[in-house]
Scaffold this motif. Structure first.
Motif, mmCIF file in Angstrom:
data_model
loop_
_atom_site.group_PDB
_atom_site.id
_atom_site.type_symbol
_atom_site.label_atom_id
_atom_site.label_comp_id
_atom_site.label_asym_id
_atom_site.label_seq_id
_atom_site.Cartn_x
_atom_site.Cartn_y
_atom_site.Cartn_z
ATOM 1 N N ALA A 90 58.224 26.842 17.840
ATOM 2 C CA ALA A 90 57.071 25.949 17.967
ATOM 3 C C ALA A 90 56.287 26.265 19.228
ATOM 4 C CB ALA A 90 57.542 24.498 17.994
ATOM 5 N N ARG A 92 51.850 26.738 20.898
ATOM 6 C CA ARG A 92 50.392 26.649 20.792
ATOM 7 C C ARG A 92 49.824 28.057 20.758
ATOM 8 N NH1 ARG A 92 46.262 27.176 24.072
ATOM 9 N NH2 ARG A 92 47.565 27.456 25.885
ATOM 10 N N ARG A 110 56.767 26.348 23.184
ATOM 11 C CA ARG A 110 57.003 25.034 23.772
ATOM 12 C C ARG A 110 58.416 24.960 24.366
ATOM 13 N NH1 ARG A 110 56.169 21.746 19.285
ATOM 14 N NH2 ARG A 110 53.989 22.305 19.415
ATOM 15 N N ASP A 132 45.436 26.051 18.236
ATOM 16 C CA ASP A 132 46.217 25.428 17.155
ATOM 17 C C ASP A 132 47.668 25.252 17.584
ATOM 18 O OD1 ASP A 132 43.980 25.491 15.530
ATOM 19 O OD2 ASP A 132 44.732 27.077 14.198
ATOM 20 N N GLU A 133 48.238 24.108 17.231
ATOM 21 C CA GLU A 133 49.676 23.878 17.414
ATOM 22 C C GLU A 133 50.379 24.397 16.167
ATOM 23 O OE1 GLU A 133 51.395 22.554 20.039
ATOM 24 O OE2 GLU A 133 49.543 22.372 21.199
#
Length: 194
Positions: A90, A92, A110, A132-133
């Motif tokens: 996960a 960005r 992250r 965008d995440e």
């Protein structure tokens, strides 16, 4: 040779095999501590490979001796053109665009310290935009048919913390990197102990 001596030799051989198989895993570490205070360690935060289940590694990581020296600053993974490329963890999206004619996607991971670890994937036709995440395993693009530096279609997967290149395979937990937990197999011709 007595039974006890034979059993002792067998155990010595078995111990040697265990050390030979497991030692490289124990020594596969990131570089020594760096200035970021993170110790230069790479946490095994990946939940998936960027392409496929366990793609063939066409070329491994070979760090340069100096910042501008020769080396291979990532790993090349075999992948057919059009195959989905996934974020291994996960984060960005910090960049999605073209560099030197190739599609490149970079993702800041992250929870990996300050500055964060950043993965890069190329040549990739991006399906995401900067900012965008993305979740672990989310599709971030597709392998471009041309533009890579491999002789076969591939994805170059890189990892950096600030200006330091690291081995991206260290992001993978052992069960993903090695295809499952280690298993000891019997030595042919040597009977099992009672």
């Amino acid at each position: 040779m007595g039974t006890r001596r034979c059993a002792g030799v067998m155990w010595a051989v078995l111990l040697g095999l265990v050390v030979t198989v497991l030692a490289p895993l124990a020594w596969a570490q990131a570089p020594p501590p760096g200035p970021s205070g993170t110790g230069g360690r790479v946490p095994a935060v990946a939940t998936t490979w960027p392409v496929g289940v366990r793609p063939r590694i066409l070329r491994g990581w070979s760090p340069p001796a100096s910042p501008y020296g020769p080396g291979h600053r990532g790993v090349d993974l075999a992948a057919p053109a059009g195959a989905p490329v996934r974020s291994v963890a996960a984060g960005r999206v910090s960049f999605a665009g073209r560099v030197a004619g190739r599609g490149v996607v970079s993702v800041e991971l992250r929870g990996t310290g300050t500055p964060p670890l950043r993965t890069t994937y190329e040549p990739v036709r991006a399906s995401v935009r900067a900012g965008d995440e993305v979740a672990a395993g989310a599709v971030i693009g597709a392998v471009e048919p041309a533009g890579g530096h491999c002789t076969l279609p591939c994805v170059h997967w890189g990892l950096r913390r600030a200006g330091t290149y690291l081995d991206p395979l260290l992001l993978l937990p052992p069960q993903l990197r090695n295809g499952g937990p280690s298993r000891l197999l019997p030595v042919l011709g040597v009977p099992l102990p009672p």
